[in-house]
Design an enzyme around this catalytic site. Structure first.
Site, PDB file in Angstrom:
ATOM      1  N   HIS A   1       0.862  -1.228   0.089  1.00  0.00           N
ATOM      2  CA  HIS A   1      -0.098  -0.253  -0.035  1.00  0.00           C
ATOM      3  C   HIS A   1       0.825   1.358   0.060  1.00  0.00           C
ATOM      4  O   HIS A   1       1.388   1.556   1.195  1.00  0.00           O
ATOM      5  CB  HIS A   1      -1.036  -0.103   1.339  1.00  0.00           C
TER       6      HIS A   1
ATOM      7  N   HIS B   1       1.102   5.027  -2.595  1.00  0.00           N
ATOM      8  CA  HIS B   1       0.642   5.714  -3.394  1.00  0.00           C
ATOM      9  C   HIS B   1       1.641   6.505  -4.144  1.00  0.00           C
ATOM     10  O   HIS B   1       2.613   7.100  -3.709  1.00  0.00           O
ATOM     11  CB  HIS B   1      -0.292   6.869  -3.052  1.00  0.00           C
TER      12      HIS B   1
ATOM     13  N   ASP C   1       1.491   8.995  -6.176  1.00  0.00           N
ATOM     14  CA  ASP C   1       1.373  10.546  -6.355  1.00  0.00           C
ATOM     15  C   ASP C   1       1.680  10.868  -4.815  1.00  0.00           C
ATOM     16  O   ASP C   1       1.470  12.212  -4.618  1.00  0.00           O
ATOM     17  CB  ASP C   1       0.153  11.112  -6.734  1.00  0.00           C
TER      18      ASP C   1
ATOM     19  N   GLY D   1      -9.955   7.637  -2.189  1.00  0.00           N
ATOM     20  CA  GLY D   1     -10.599   9.015  -2.093  1.00  0.00           C
ATOM     21  C   GLY D   1     -11.496   8.859  -1.061  1.00  0.00           C
ATOM     22  O   GLY D   1     -11.269   8.096   0.032  1.00  0.00           O
TER      23      GLY D   1
ATOM     24  N   HIS E   1      -9.915   0.582  -0.410  1.00  0.00           N
ATOM     25  CA  HIS E   1      -9.788   1.203   0.743  1.00  0.00           C
ATOM     26  C   HIS E   1     -10.995   1.319   1.483  1.00  0.00           C
ATOM     27  O   HIS E   1     -12.226   1.604   1.126  1.00  0.00           O
ATOM     28  CB  HIS E   1      -9.641   2.861   0.270  1.00  0.00           C
TER      29      HIS E   1
ATOM     30  N   GLU F   1     -10.806   3.440   7.134  1.00  0.00           N
ATOM     31  CA  GLU F   1      -9.855   4.363   7.264  1.00  0.00           C
ATOM     32  C   GLU F   1     -10.555   5.595   7.670  1.00  0.00           C
ATOM     33  O   GLU F   1     -10.518   6.076   9.020  1.00  0.00           O
ATOM     34  CB  GLU F   1      -9.041   4.594   6.119  1.00  0.00           C
TER      35      GLU F   1
ATOM     36  N   ASP G   1       1.761   4.121   2.817  1.00  0.00           N
ATOM     37  CA  ASP G   1       0.683   4.889   2.229  1.00  0.00           C
ATOM     38  C   ASP G   1       1.305   6.231   1.387  1.00  0.00           C
ATOM     39  O   ASP G   1       1.265   5.873   0.305  1.00  0.00           O
ATOM     40  CB  ASP G   1      -0.346   5.472   3.366  1.00  0.00           C
TER      41      ASP G   1
END
Length: 367
Positions: A18, A20, A22, A179, A206, A209, A302
């Site tokens: 996991h 990202h 970006d 998102g 996801h 969270e 993350d």
């Protein structure tokens, strides 16, 4: 022994599920790419920019945390920029001892300057391939797959799922939605999960969270998720007795544990976004309790830029603040390897040829 283990952590083979794309840019890269496209940034040197990203992420709010991505996404709108970011991510992970990683990102967020969705996937893959080659030339072996993500609020889930499946033999290993979790549950587009299942395509969602048990339940039962992105709020279905360290699991917690649905836990990020209510440090983050209760726990980063973290950093915190041992680190690493979106024989090779020998080498040096 603790200090020796802390010193040895960089040498441990690591598996990252996991992370990202970006959320892992180098600050200097953000500066250079922003200058090339005329994007205004909140700071103008690498150290100050890194400070700004971390401070914004430390706000304790997931929406504020997500705002930081406005800047990273803005500079990832050309094939060259995407390829550079992907290559540098691979190199940074390899330098941290990561031997297998899955980079998740949302192609729909990178078409603002005219790229098509397929072109974005191909640009990222070109960067990954270049990074793998460069890492190998430096003596580090790493394998990286793409996790193609649909943004919950954009309602392009089916289109992005079809894109992911179309590139399953060209670098894409799975599908995700990300998102805003609240208000955008998996049942928003229920048909996409049936499509993915029919295509025998791996899925992580996801969940658990920013939202709780209802979100996890839909991810597991409707989304048929193989893994849960974060998933730490499954603890809301666990009643703990601090007196005798016993735990009573509710029906959903039992289901997740019984089926060993994998939790992609990201301790530093969770503390920043208050995804683990009541936790104020890694010492009291629920990852340790979840592992003690035999949930399928993996350790993840993350967003390395926003959290100023790495997998080695997350491991060090767990060792120094939560009392983890090398056996604990091996446990989450092996769980991650066996949960990778690879075929079974490839997972076995990763475990038998890379993870176990790597840990045995470090353990031998620690004796």
């Amino acid at each position: 022994m603790t200090q020796a283990l802390l010193d040895a952590i960089p040498d441990l083979p690591k598996v990252l599920l996991h992370d990202h794309l970006d959320g892992g840019l180098r600050p200097q890269t953000v500066l250079e790419l922003a200058a090339a496209v005329g994007h205004d940034l909140p700071a103008h040197d690498a150290e100050s920019l890194g400070d700004w990203f971390q401070a914004a992420a430390d706000s304790g709010s997931l929406p504020r945390y997500l705002e930081t991505f406005d800047h990273t996404i803005a500079v990832m709108q050309t094939p060259e920029a995407l390829a550079r970011v992907a290559k540098e991510a691979v190199l940074d992970l390899a330098a941290d001892g990561v031997v297998y990683a899955e980079q998740r990102w949302a192609p729909e967020q990178h078409v603002q300057r005219g790229m098509t969705l397929p072109e974005t996937v191909e640009a990222v893959q070109a960067g990954i391939d270049a990074g793998v080659r460069e890492a190998a030339a430096a003596g580090r072996t790493i394998r990286v797959g793409q996790l193609v993500t649909a943004m919950r609020h954009a309602d392009r889930w089916q289109e992005i799922a079809e894109l992911a499946v179309a590139y399953r033999d060209a670098g894409v290993v799975g599908f995700d939605i990300a998102g805003a979790e609240d208000g955008f549950a998996p049942d928003r587009h229920a048909g996409v999960w049936r499509f993915l299942a029919e295509q025998n395509f791996p899925t992580t969602i996801h969940a658990g969270e920013a939202s709780g048990l209802a979100s996890i339940s839909q991810a597991v039962h409707l989304g048929q998720a193989d893994r849960l992105g974060h998933g730490v709020r499954i603890m809301e279905d666990v009643r703990l007795s601090e007196h005798d360290r016993t735990a009573e699991l509710g029906p959903l917690a039992h289901w997740v544990r019984d089926h060993q649905i994998v939790l992609e836990v990201c301790p530093v990020s969770n503390l920043q976004t208050d995804a683990a209510p009541g936790a104020t440090s890694v010492a009291d983050h629920p990852i340790t309790r979840l592992k003690e209760l035999d949930f399928a726990v993996t350790l993840n980063t993350d967003n390395r830029l926003m959290s100023r973290t790495s997998l080695s950093h997350e491991m060090r915190l767990l060792v120094s603040e939560a009392g983890w041992t090398i056996d604990d680190l091996a446990d989450v690493t092996l769980t991650a390897a066996w949960s990778a979106f690879l075929h079974h024989d490839e997972r076995r090779a990763l475990v038998d040829d890379v993870i176990l020998p790597g840990y045995q080498k470090v353990e031998g040096a620690l004796r």
